[in-house]
Write a protein that holds these residues in place. Structure first.
Motif, PDB file in Angstrom:
ATOM      1  N   GLY A   9       0.803  -1.211   0.000  1.00 13.13           N
ATOM      2  CA  GLY A   9       0.000   0.000   0.000  1.00 13.13           C
ATOM      3  C   GLY A   9       0.835   1.259   0.000  1.00 13.13           C
ATOM      4  N   LEU A  10       2.014   1.187   0.634  1.00 14.38           N
ATOM      5  CA  LEU A  10       2.881   2.363   0.724  1.00 14.38           C
ATOM      6  C   LEU A  10       3.795   2.482  -0.484  1.00 14.38           C
ATOM      7  CD1 LEU A  10       3.892   2.130   4.482  1.00 14.38           C
ATOM      8  CD2 LEU A  10       2.228   3.672   3.467  1.00 14.38           C
ATOM      9  N   GLY A  11       3.789   1.453  -1.330  1.00 18.54           N
ATOM     10  CA  GLY A  11       4.593   1.532  -2.539  1.00 18.54           C
ATOM     11  C   GLY A  11       6.058   1.205  -2.360  1.00 18.54           C
ATOM     12  N   LYS A  12       6.434   0.646  -1.181  1.00 23.69           N
ATOM     13  CA  LYS A  12       7.837   0.248  -0.995  1.00 23.69           C
ATOM     14  C   LYS A  12       7.897  -1.266  -0.834  1.00 23.69           C
ATOM     15  CE  LYS A  12       9.809   4.366   1.171  1.00 23.69           C
ATOM     16  NZ  LYS A  12      10.718   4.704   0.070  1.00 23.69           N
ATOM     17  N   VAL A  13       8.649  -1.935  -1.709  1.00 20.75           N
ATOM     18  CA  VAL A  13       8.694  -3.400  -1.668  1.00 20.75           C
ATOM     19  C   VAL A  13      10.146  -3.879  -1.679  1.00 20.75           C
ATOM     20  CG1 VAL A  13       8.034  -5.525  -2.862  1.00 20.75           C
ATOM     21  CG2 VAL A  13       6.490  -3.575  -2.891  1.00 20.75           C
ATOM     22  N   LEU A  14      10.460  -4.743  -0.704  1.00 20.84           N
ATOM     23  CA  LEU A  14      11.781  -5.366  -0.688  1.00 20.84           C
ATOM     24  C   LEU A  14      11.642  -6.801  -1.189  1.00 20.84           C
ATOM     25  CD1 LEU A  14      14.803  -5.646   0.174  1.00 20.84           C
ATOM     26  CD2 LEU A  14      13.950  -6.360   2.409  1.00 20.84           C
ATOM     27  N   VAL A  15      12.369  -7.139  -2.238  1.00 19.87           N
ATOM     28  CA  VAL A  15      12.387  -8.521  -2.726  1.00 19.87           C
ATOM     29  C   VAL A  15      13.774  -9.078  -2.435  1.00 19.87           C
ATOM     30  CG1 VAL A  15      12.095 -10.039  -4.718  1.00 19.87           C
ATOM     31  CG2 VAL A  15      10.735  -7.953  -4.537  1.00 19.87           C
ATOM     32  N   ALA A  16      13.826 -10.117  -1.584  1.00 15.80           N
ATOM     33  CA  ALA A  16      15.119 -10.653  -1.164  1.00 15.80           C
ATOM     34  C   ALA A  16      15.193 -12.135  -1.509  1.00 15.80           C
ATOM     35  CB  ALA A  16      15.310 -10.439   0.334  1.00 15.80           C
ATOM     36  N   ALA A  17      15.992 -12.474  -2.513  1.00 22.22           N
ATOM     37  CA  ALA A  17      16.160 -13.885  -2.881  1.00 22.22           C
ATOM     38  C   ALA A  17      17.286 -14.473  -2.038  1.00 22.22           C
ATOM     39  CB  ALA A  17      16.500 -13.999  -4.359  1.00 22.22           C
ATOM     40  N   ALA A  18      17.118 -15.742  -1.618  1.00 23.61           N
ATOM     41  CA  ALA A  18      18.143 -16.405  -0.795  1.00 23.61           C
ATOM     42  C   ALA A  18      19.497 -16.351  -1.494  1.00 23.61           C
ATOM     43  CB  ALA A  18      17.742 -17.848  -0.534  1.00 23.61           C
ATOM     44  N   TRP A  19      20.536 -16.145  -0.697  1.00 20.67           N
ATOM     45  CA  TRP A  19      21.878 -15.993  -1.263  1.00 20.67           C
ATOM     46  C   TRP A  19      22.451 -17.342  -1.677  1.00 20.67           C
ATOM     47  CZ3 TRP A  19      25.298 -11.539   0.693  1.00 20.67           C
ATOM     48  CH2 TRP A  19      24.507 -10.412   0.952  1.00 20.67           C
ATOM     49  N   PRO A  20      22.847 -17.487  -2.951  1.00 17.79           N
ATOM     50  CA  PRO A  20      23.414 -18.789  -3.347  1.00 17.79           C
ATOM     51  C   PRO A  20      24.813 -19.015  -2.767  1.00 17.79           C
ATOM     52  CG  PRO A  20      23.360 -17.261  -5.222  1.00 17.79           C
ATOM     53  CD  PRO A  20      22.729 -16.548  -4.069  1.00 17.79           C
ATOM     54  N   TYR A  21      25.050 -20.242  -2.304  1.00 15.04           N
ATOM     55  CA  TYR A  21      26.417 -20.646  -1.958  1.00 15.04           C
ATOM     56  C   TYR A  21      27.208 -20.701  -3.250  1.00 15.04           C
ATOM     57  CZ  TYR A  21      26.085 -22.197   2.905  1.00 15.04           C
ATOM     58  OH  TYR A  21      25.978 -22.255   4.261  1.00 15.04           O
ATOM     59  N   ILE A  22      28.436 -20.223  -3.217  1.00 14.82           N
ATOM     60  CA  ILE A  22      29.191 -20.249  -4.468  1.00 14.82           C
ATOM     61  C   ILE A  22      30.366 -21.220  -4.385  1.00 14.82           C
ATOM     62  CG2 ILE A  22      28.484 -17.998  -5.364  1.00 14.82           C
ATOM     63  CD1 ILE A  22      31.269 -17.023  -4.202  1.00 14.82           C
ATOM     64  N   ASN A  23      30.107 -22.359  -3.712  1.00 12.71           N
ATOM     65  CA  ASN A  23      31.137 -23.402  -3.703  1.00 12.71           C
ATOM     66  C   ASN A  23      31.238 -24.064  -5.074  1.00 12.71           C
ATOM     67  OD1 ASN A  23      28.498 -24.209  -2.884  1.00 12.71           O
ATOM     68  ND2 ASN A  23      29.277 -26.262  -2.495  1.00 12.71           N
ATOM     69  N   ILE A  73      43.071 -25.211  -3.222  1.00 16.10           N
ATOM     70  CA  ILE A  73      43.272 -23.760  -3.317  1.00 16.10           C
ATOM     71  C   ILE A  73      42.724 -23.084  -2.061  1.00 16.10           C
ATOM     72  CG2 ILE A  73      43.239 -23.648  -5.845  1.00 16.10           C
ATOM     73  CD1 ILE A  73      40.321 -22.774  -5.708  1.00 16.10           C
ATOM     74  N   HIS A  74      43.032 -21.783  -1.884  1.00 15.68           N
ATOM     75  CA  HIS A  74      42.540 -21.043  -0.724  1.00 15.68           C
ATOM     76  C   HIS A  74      41.048 -20.725  -0.926  1.00 15.68           C
ATOM     77  CE1 HIS A  74      42.075 -17.819   2.227  1.00 15.68           C
ATOM     78  NE2 HIS A  74      43.132 -18.346   2.823  1.00 15.68           N
ATOM     79  N   PRO A  75      40.237 -20.787   0.156  1.00 14.29           N
ATOM     80  CA  PRO A  75      38.801 -20.488   0.012  1.00 14.29           C
ATOM     81  C   PRO A  75      38.521 -19.132  -0.643  1.00 14.29           C
ATOM     82  CG  PRO A  75      39.232 -21.380   2.188  1.00 14.29           C
ATOM     83  CD  PRO A  75      40.569 -21.203   1.528  1.00 14.29           C
ATOM     84  N   LYS A  76      39.369 -18.124  -0.341  1.00 11.88           N
ATOM     85  CA  LYS A  76      39.156 -16.781  -0.906  1.00 11.88           C
ATOM     86  C   LYS A  76      39.289 -16.811  -2.435  1.00 11.88           C
ATOM     87  CE  LYS A  76      39.122 -12.110  -0.283  1.00 11.88           C
ATOM     88  NZ  LYS A  76      38.424 -11.738  -1.505  1.00 11.88           N
ATOM     89  N   GLU A  77      40.250 -17.606  -2.902  1.00 10.89           N
ATOM     90  CA  GLU A  77      40.475 -17.701  -4.350  1.00 10.89           C
ATOM     91  C   GLU A  77      39.250 -18.313  -5.034  1.00 10.89           C
ATOM     92  OE1 GLU A  77      44.071 -19.867  -5.239  1.00 10.89           O
ATOM     93  OE2 GLU A  77      43.558 -19.968  -7.372  1.00 10.89           O
ATOM     94  N   LEU A  78      38.717 -19.363  -4.407  1.00 13.77           N
ATOM     95  CA  LEU A  78      37.522 -20.018  -4.958  1.00 13.77           C
ATOM     96  C   LEU A  78      36.334 -19.057  -4.950  1.00 13.77           C
ATOM     97  CD1 LEU A  78      36.143 -22.749  -5.849  1.00 13.77           C
ATOM     98  CD2 LEU A  78      35.535 -23.026  -3.445  1.00 13.77           C
ATOM     99  N   ALA A  79      36.164 -18.334  -3.821  1.00 13.16           N
ATOM    100  CA  ALA A  79      35.029 -17.420  -3.683  1.00 13.16           C
ATOM    101  C   ALA A  79      35.129 -16.273  -4.689  1.00 13.16           C
ATOM    102  CB  ALA A  79      34.966 -16.875  -2.258  1.00 13.16           C
ATOM    103  N   ASP A  80      36.327 -15.694  -4.837  1.00 17.19           N
ATOM    104  CA  ASP A  80      36.510 -14.589  -5.800  1.00 17.19           C
ATOM    105  C   ASP A  80      36.148 -15.051  -7.213  1.00 17.19           C
ATOM    106  OD1 ASP A  80      37.327 -12.821  -3.909  1.00 17.19           O
ATOM    107  OD2 ASP A  80      39.474 -13.017  -4.316  1.00 17.19           O
ATOM    108  N   ARG A  81      36.662 -16.232  -7.564  1.00 19.49           N
ATOM    109  CA  ARG A  81      36.461 -16.752  -8.920  1.00 19.49           C
ATOM    110  C   ARG A  81      34.970 -17.000  -9.182  1.00 19.49           C
ATOM    111  NH1 ARG A  81      39.341 -22.320  -9.839  1.00 19.49           N
ATOM    112  NH2 ARG A  81      41.160 -21.163  -9.146  1.00 19.49           N
ATOM    113  N   ASN A  82      34.314 -17.712  -8.245  1.00 20.63           N
ATOM    114  CA  ASN A  82      32.915 -18.077  -8.478  1.00 20.63           C
ATOM    115  C   ASN A  82      31.961 -16.889  -8.356  1.00 20.63           C
ATOM    116  OD1 ASN A  82      33.628 -20.631  -9.048  1.00 20.63           O
ATOM    117  ND2 ASN A  82      32.807 -21.569  -7.196  1.00 20.63           N
ATOM    118  N   HIS A  83      32.301 -15.922  -7.491  1.00 17.47           N
ATOM    119  CA  HIS A  83      31.443 -14.742  -7.375  1.00 17.47           C
ATOM    120  C   HIS A  83      31.391 -13.999  -8.709  1.00 17.47           C
ATOM    121  CE1 HIS A  83      29.437 -11.199  -5.860  1.00 17.47           C
ATOM    122  NE2 HIS A  83      30.424 -10.444  -6.309  1.00 17.47           N
ATOM    123  N   LYS A  84      32.538 -13.918  -9.362  1.00 18.23           N
ATOM    124  CA  LYS A  84      32.586 -13.218 -10.646  1.00 18.23           C
ATOM    125  C   LYS A  84      31.752 -13.973 -11.690  1.00 18.23           C
ATOM    126  CE  LYS A  84      35.503 -10.985 -14.031  1.00 18.23           C
ATOM    127  NZ  LYS A  84      34.383 -11.188 -14.939  1.00 18.23           N
TER     128      LYS A  84
END
Ligand SMILES: [Zn+2]
Ligand SMILES: [Zn+2]
Length: 237
Positions: A9-23, A73-84
């Motif tokens: 009614g107020l015209g403000k809507v938040l749509v939040a989709a569950a965050w995918p794991y990027i393993n 590999i280091h978890p950060k390396e995997l996360a950086d790669r898959n996030h992109k």
């Protein structure tokens, strides 16, 4: 899972989709929750509402660590790669996100830190000694996905230490039948350790009221949630 809440009614809507794991890089099926959320976001935009559609890569937790160890590999390396890769994929599929972020973003970390501190100060977090599986070969405790075995409730052979993906029950990792370390497949031993818990049972009455009075919930979601509450909520490690 798709969640959305808002004051239409107020015209403000938040749509939040569950965050995918990027393993791993998601297959088409894992796009579904984001696609459903995209439809909802577009619907409200067409109605003229002020919509914010958000999601992000979940870079934390054991799935990332398990996969990084598997690949050496280091978890950060995997996360950086898959996030992109995932960010590019969502853009190519035309998912109309206003913000696709990641758990490693400084803003996200600051919010989570403040939020947890608030929960802690309000008395919803406690510590207690517990027994956890420990791998003598890897020389480490085995949280949730680091240990697998047979579900003591439904007999599913690949249940994780924290949850069974077939029957959906939260599990006590020490109750798994024929457990093994997911890194080296050694049978773990049980050791005592101090652990932090989120005091879920304190919210039982509030959740009951919310679920019973919420007319937007589909019947199957309502019945599933009520069943969990009737079985008794457990503190969440
Ligand atoms: Zn099960
Ligand atoms: Zn091991």
């Amino acid at each position: 899972m798709l969640r959305f809440r808002g004051c239409v009614g107020l015209g403000k809507v938040l749509v939040a989709a569950a965050w995918p794991y990027i393993n791993y890089v998601p297959h088409l099926g894992t796009l579904l929750p984001l696609l459903s959320a995209d439809v909802v976001a577009r619907y409200y935009r067409l109605k003229g509402d002020d919509v914010v559609f958000v999601s992000g890569s979940d870079e934390h937790g054991t799935p990332i660590e398990v996969e990084a160890i598997r690949r050496g590999i280091h978890p950060k390396e995997l996360a950086d790669r898959n996030h992109k890769i995932v960010s590019d994929l969502l853009e190519r599929y035309g998912i109309s996100l206003d913000n696709y972020t990641r758990t490693e973003s400084p803003l996200h970390k600051e919010f989570v830190r403040k939020h947890h501190l608030k929960i802690y100060k309000n008395g919803y977090i406690f510590t207690k000694e517990t027994e956890l599986p420990y791998c003598p070969k890897c020389k480490r405790f085995l949280p949730d996905r680091f240990v697998e075995g047979t579900c003591p409730y439904c007999g599913y052979g690949e249940a994780r230490g924290d949850q069974c993906d077939r029957c959906g029950r939260l599990l006590d990792p020490t109750k798994l039948v024929n457990p093994h370390c997911t890194i080296c497949r050694t049978k773990p031993v049980i050791r005592r350790v101090k652990h932090w818990y989120f005091d879920m049972p304190k919210f039982t009455d509030q959740l009951l009221d919310y679920i019973k009075s919420n007319k937007q919930l589909p019947d199957n979601a309502r019945n599933f949630s009520l069943k969990l509450l009737q079985e008794g909520l457990k503190p969440r490690p």
